[in-house]
Design a protein around this motif. Structure first.
Motif, short mmCIF file in Angstrom:
data_model
loop_
_atom_site.label_atom_id
_atom_site.label_comp_id
_atom_site.label_asym_id
_atom_site.label_seq_id
_atom_site.Cartn_x
_atom_site.Cartn_y
_atom_site.Cartn_z
N ASP A 1 0.83 -1.20 0.00
CA ASP A 1 0.00 0.00 0.00
C ASP A 1 0.88 1.26 0.00
OD1 ASP A 1 0.80 0.53 2.73
OD2 ASP A 1 -0.77 -0.84 3.41
N ILE A 2 0.25 2.39 -0.23
CA ILE A 2 0.96 3.68 -0.32
C ILE A 2 1.62 4.03 1.01
CG2 ILE A 2 -1.05 5.12 0.23
CD1 ILE A 2 1.51 5.99 -2.46
N ASP A 3 1.03 3.61 2.11
CA ASP A 3 1.59 3.92 3.41
C ASP A 3 2.96 3.26 3.60
OD1 ASP A 3 1.17 5.17 6.05
OD2 ASP A 3 1.25 3.09 6.76
N GLN A 4 3.06 1.99 3.29
CA GLN A 4 4.34 1.30 3.44
C GLN A 4 5.37 1.78 2.41
OE1 GLN A 4 4.23 -2.94 4.09
NE2 GLN A 4 2.34 -2.79 5.26
N LEU A 5 4.91 2.07 1.21
CA LEU A 5 5.80 2.65 0.20
C LEU A 5 6.36 3.98 0.69
CD1 LEU A 5 7.04 3.04 -2.66
CD2 LEU A 5 4.83 4.03 -3.32
N SER A 6 5.50 4.84 1.18
CA SER A 6 5.91 6.16 1.64
C SER A 6 6.89 6.08 2.80
CB SER A 6 4.68 6.97 2.06
OG SER A 6 3.83 7.14 0.95
N GLN A 7 6.63 5.19 3.73
CA GLN A 7 7.52 5.03 4.88
C GLN A 7 8.90 4.55 4.41
OE1 GLN A 7 5.89 2.67 8.03
NE2 GLN A 7 7.53 3.19 9.42
N SER A 8 8.94 3.62 3.48
CA SER A 8 10.21 3.12 2.97
C SER A 8 10.98 4.21 2.23
CB SER A 8 9.96 1.93 2.03
OG SER A 8 11.18 1.47 1.49
N VAL A 9 10.29 4.96 1.38
CA VAL A 9 10.96 6.03 0.64
C VAL A 9 11.44 7.12 1.59
CG1 VAL A 9 10.66 7.82 -1.12
CG2 VAL A 9 9.76 5.52 -1.52
N ALA A 10 10.68 7.44 2.61
CA ALA A 10 11.12 8.43 3.60
C ALA A 10 12.43 7.97 4.25
CB ALA A 10 10.04 8.66 4.65
N GLY A 11 12.53 6.69 4.57
CA GLY A 11 13.76 6.15 5.13
C GLY A 11 14.93 6.26 4.16
N LEU A 12 14.68 5.99 2.89
CA LEU A 12 15.73 6.14 1.88
C LEU A 12 16.17 7.60 1.75
CD1 LEU A 12 14.41 3.69 -0.86
CD2 LEU A 12 16.42 3.38 0.62
N ILE A 13 15.21 8.52 1.77
CA ILE A 13 15.56 9.94 1.69
C ILE A 13 16.40 10.34 2.90
CG2 ILE A 13 14.61 12.29 1.81
CD1 ILE A 13 12.33 11.26 -0.02
N GLN A 14 16.06 9.82 4.06
CA GLN A 14 16.86 10.10 5.25
C GLN A 14 18.30 9.62 5.05
OE1 GLN A 14 15.45 8.10 8.74
NE2 GLN A 14 17.10 8.84 10.01
N GLU A 15 18.45 8.41 4.56
CA GLU A 15 19.78 7.82 4.34
C GLU A 15 20.55 8.58 3.25
OE1 GLU A 15 21.33 3.71 2.29
OE2 GLU A 15 19.58 3.58 3.61
N TRP A 16 19.92 8.77 2.10
CA TRP A 16 20.60 9.42 0.97
C TRP A 16 20.96 10.87 1.28
CZ3 TRP A 16 16.56 7.42 -3.04
CH2 TRP A 16 16.77 6.06 -3.26
N SER A 17 20.05 11.58 1.94
CA SER A 17 20.34 12.99 2.23
C SER A 17 21.51 13.10 3.20
CB SER A 17 19.10 13.71 2.78
OG SER A 17 18.71 13.22 4.05
N ALA A 18 21.59 12.24 4.19
CA ALA A 18 22.71 12.27 5.12
C ALA A 18 24.03 12.02 4.39
CB ALA A 18 22.51 11.26 6.24
N THR A 19 24.02 11.07 3.47
CA THR A 19 25.23 10.76 2.70
C THR A 19 25.64 11.94 1.84
OG1 THR A 19 24.71 8.41 2.67
CG2 THR A 19 26.21 9.22 0.95
N ARG A 20 24.70 12.52 1.11
CA ARG A 20 25.03 13.65 0.23
C ARG A 20 25.46 14.88 1.02
NH1 ARG A 20 27.35 13.73 -3.61
NH2 ARG A 20 26.45 15.64 -4.42
N ILE A 21 24.86 15.10 2.17
CA ILE A 21 25.26 16.25 3.00
C ILE A 21 26.69 16.05 3.50
CG2 ILE A 21 24.81 17.43 5.19
CD1 ILE A 21 21.76 17.01 4.50
N ARG A 22 27.03 14.83 3.88
CA ARG A 22 28.42 14.55 4.28
C ARG A 22 29.38 14.78 3.11
NH1 ARG A 22 26.23 10.25 6.89
NH2 ARG A 22 26.86 8.79 5.26
N GLU A 23 28.99 14.35 1.92
CA GLU A 23 29.87 14.43 0.75
C GLU A 23 29.93 15.83 0.13
OE1 GLU A 23 29.00 9.86 -0.80
OE2 GLU A 23 28.14 11.55 -1.89
N ALA A 24 28.78 16.49 0.04
CA ALA A 24 28.70 17.73 -0.73
C ALA A 24 28.25 18.94 0.08
CB ALA A 24 27.75 17.53 -1.92
N GLY A 25 27.83 18.73 1.33
CA GLY A 25 27.39 19.85 2.14
C GLY A 25 25.94 20.22 1.98
#
Length: 150
Positions: free
Chosen positions: A11-35
């Protein structure tokens, strides 16, 4: 290159929760790498649940919103406060609830003619990325939606 994967959610709820987690992970990585972390938001009704997750207590405090640059990857050519505006939906579901700086949120200037809006938005993007023409800026994450009928 890593092999792509396809994840299927019930369902959209589980999809959204998973993507939010990925955004959390990816944004932290990019902020470390590129600011900073650059993202283009999707419009329509489908991403609304994702935006609400990102704005929730569970995610809001875990994201470094002061280092986000937010663009619209999809907009309807209506005023930004119009009920059909994708920016309005993103603002109401997400942007009004997170500590992102206004200067880091870049809506499409729909108050201009389409040609002028395209030129101005391109200029805004080039300035944020400090990329002159003909080089192409690279956004870290572009959210795309296919809608409920996709």
């Amino acid at each position: 290159m890593e092999q792509p994967t396809v994840d299927v959610f019930p369902d959209i709820d589980q999809l959204s929760q998973s993507v939010a987690g990925l955004i959390q992970e990816w944004s932290a990585t990019r902020i470390r790498e590129a600011g900073r972390f650059t993202i283009a938001l999707a419009g329509g009704s489908t991403p609304k649940a994702l935006y609400r997750y990102l704005a929730s207590d569970a995610f809001r405090a875990q994201l470094d919103w002061e280092r986000f640059e937010i663009f619209m990857g999809d907009e309807r050519y209506v005023p930004l406060d119009h009920e059909d505006s994708n920016f309005r939906m993103a603002r109401e579901a997400l942007l009004d609830h997170v500590p992102v700086q206004d200067r880091r949120v870049h809506p499409v200037p729909t108050h201009l003619s389409p040609a002028d809006a395209a030129r101005e938005y391109e200029q805004t993007i080039r300035e944020v990325f400090d990329v002159p023409a003909p080089d192409v800026p690279v956004i870290d994450l572009i959210l795309l939606g296919i809608g409920p009928d996709g």
